[in-house]
Motif scaffolding. Structure first.
Motif, PDB file in Angstrom:
ATOM      1  N   VAL A  64       0.838  -1.200   0.000  1.00  0.00           N
ATOM      2  CA  VAL A  64       0.000   0.000   0.000  1.00  0.00           C
ATOM      3  C   VAL A  64       0.875   1.253   0.000  1.00  0.00           C
ATOM      4  O   VAL A  64       0.617   2.217  -0.735  1.00  0.00           O
ATOM      5  N   GLU A  65       1.927   1.235   0.799  1.00  0.00           N
ATOM      6  CA  GLU A  65       2.821   2.389   0.843  1.00  0.00           C
ATOM      7  C   GLU A  65       3.507   2.598  -0.510  1.00  0.00           C
ATOM      8  O   GLU A  65       3.603   3.721  -1.002  1.00  0.00           O
ATOM      9  N   ARG A  69       3.122   5.876  -2.962  1.00  0.00           N
ATOM     10  CA  ARG A  69       4.262   6.674  -3.400  1.00  0.00           C
ATOM     11  C   ARG A  69       4.347   6.737  -4.930  1.00  0.00           C
ATOM     12  O   ARG A  69       4.575   7.799  -5.498  1.00  0.00           O
ATOM     13  N   VAL A  70       4.145   5.614  -5.593  1.00  0.00           N
ATOM     14  CA  VAL A  70       4.326   5.565  -7.040  1.00  0.00           C
ATOM     15  C   VAL A  70       3.138   6.177  -7.774  1.00  0.00           C
ATOM     16  O   VAL A  70       3.310   7.030  -8.644  1.00  0.00           O
ATOM     17  N   ARG A  71       1.942   5.728  -7.441  1.00  0.00           N
ATOM     18  CA  ARG A  71       0.780   6.142  -8.217  1.00  0.00           C
ATOM     19  C   ARG A  71       0.200   7.477  -7.765  1.00  0.00           C
ATOM     20  O   ARG A  71      -0.271   8.258  -8.582  1.00  0.00           O
ATOM     21  N   LEU A  72       0.215   7.741  -6.466  1.00  0.00           N
ATOM     22  CA  LEU A  72      -0.402   8.958  -5.955  1.00  0.00           C
ATOM     23  C   LEU A  72       0.610  10.044  -5.592  1.00  0.00           C
ATOM     24  O   LEU A  72       0.230  11.141  -5.197  1.00  0.00           O
ATOM     25  N   HIS A  73       1.896   9.704  -5.673  1.00  0.00           N
ATOM     26  CA  HIS A  73       2.987  10.640  -5.375  1.00  0.00           C
ATOM     27  C   HIS A  73       2.905  11.163  -3.942  1.00  0.00           C
ATOM     28  O   HIS A  73       3.136  12.336  -3.688  1.00  0.00           O
ATOM     29  N   TYR A  74       2.539  10.295  -3.027  1.00  0.00           N
ATOM     30  CA  TYR A  74       2.519  10.667  -1.615  1.00  0.00           C
ATOM     31  C   TYR A  74       3.939  10.615  -1.064  1.00  0.00           C
ATOM     32  O   TYR A  74       4.792   9.910  -1.584  1.00  0.00           O
ATOM     33  N   GLN A  75       4.124  11.351   0.038  1.00  0.00           N
ATOM     34  CA  GLN A  75       5.421  11.341   0.706  1.00  0.00           C
ATOM     35  C   GLN A  75       5.207  11.656   2.182  1.00  0.00           C
ATOM     36  O   GLN A  75       4.173  12.167   2.568  1.00  0.00           O
ATOM     37  N   TYR A  76       6.199  11.335   2.964  1.00  0.00           N
ATOM     38  CA  TYR A  76       6.137  11.658   4.377  1.00  0.00           C
ATOM     39  C   TYR A  76       6.443  13.133   4.565  1.00  0.00           C
ATOM     40  O   TYR A  76       7.123  13.758   3.741  1.00  0.00           O
ATOM     41  N   PRO A  77       5.957  13.730   5.679  1.00  0.00           N
ATOM     42  CA  PRO A  77       6.164  15.171   5.884  1.00  0.00           C
ATOM     43  C   PRO A  77       7.637  15.583   5.923  1.00  0.00           C
ATOM     44  O   PRO A  77       7.976  16.690   5.510  1.00  0.00           O
ATOM     45  N   ASP A  78       8.528  14.735   6.405  1.00  0.00           N
ATOM     46  CA  ASP A  78       9.934  15.125   6.505  1.00  0.00           C
ATOM     47  C   ASP A  78      10.716  14.871   5.216  1.00  0.00           C
ATOM     48  O   ASP A  78      11.902  15.162   5.150  1.00  0.00           O
ATOM     49  N   GLU A  79      10.060  14.380   4.187  1.00  0.00           N
ATOM     50  CA  GLU A  79      10.728  14.115   2.918  1.00  0.00           C
ATOM     51  C   GLU A  79      10.547  15.291   1.962  1.00  0.00           C
ATOM     52  O   GLU A  79       9.564  16.032   2.035  1.00  0.00           O
TER      53      GLU A  79
END
Length: 124
Positions: A64-65, A69-79
């Motif tokens: 899921v992670e 990251r790949v499809r939705l371009h999500y990232q953690y706040p510190d990244e």
């Protein structure tokens, strides 16, 4: 030539044939329906197997992670996210001037409006 016994025998054979025609037709139709339902059941079982496999994938947090990251371009706040913009290549700079710059439906609508409007001689 044709005796009464032969005529009665022919009549009985025809009556038997006619009485068996409808049940035989129903039997053939039911067999076709059974084959169709078996095919549909096989497709449904394949679909269920695919959905179970997909459920297992979605229960995995790493999967899921990775998908987020790949499809939705999500990232953690510190990244920090970087977007790479490619410079315009020569092929793009030398675009064919004959290629339309607007979508086909816009050109189509414009041609309809022109055809609907008055012609140059209509005003006289």
């Amino acid at each position: 030539m044709l005796t009464s016994r032969a005529a009665i025998l022919a009549l009985v054979v025809c009556a038997i044939a006619l009485s068996l025609a409808y049940p035989l037709r129903e039997y053939v139709m039911q067999q076709a329906q059974i084959a169709q339902l078996q095919d549909e059941r096989a497709r449904m079982e394949e679909n269920v197997a695919y959905l179970r496999e997909r459920e297992e994938e979605l229960n995995d947090e790493e999967y899921v992670e990775r998908e987020a990251r790949v499809r939705l371009h999500y990232q953690y706040p510190d990244e920090t996210a970087y977007i790479v913009i490619r410079p315009e290549t020569e092929a793009e700079a030398e675009a064919d001037p004959a290629e339309p710059t607007e979508p086909w439906f816009t050109q189509l609508w414009r041609s309809v409006e022109e055809a609907d409007g008055p012609g140059p001689d209509d005003g006289l």
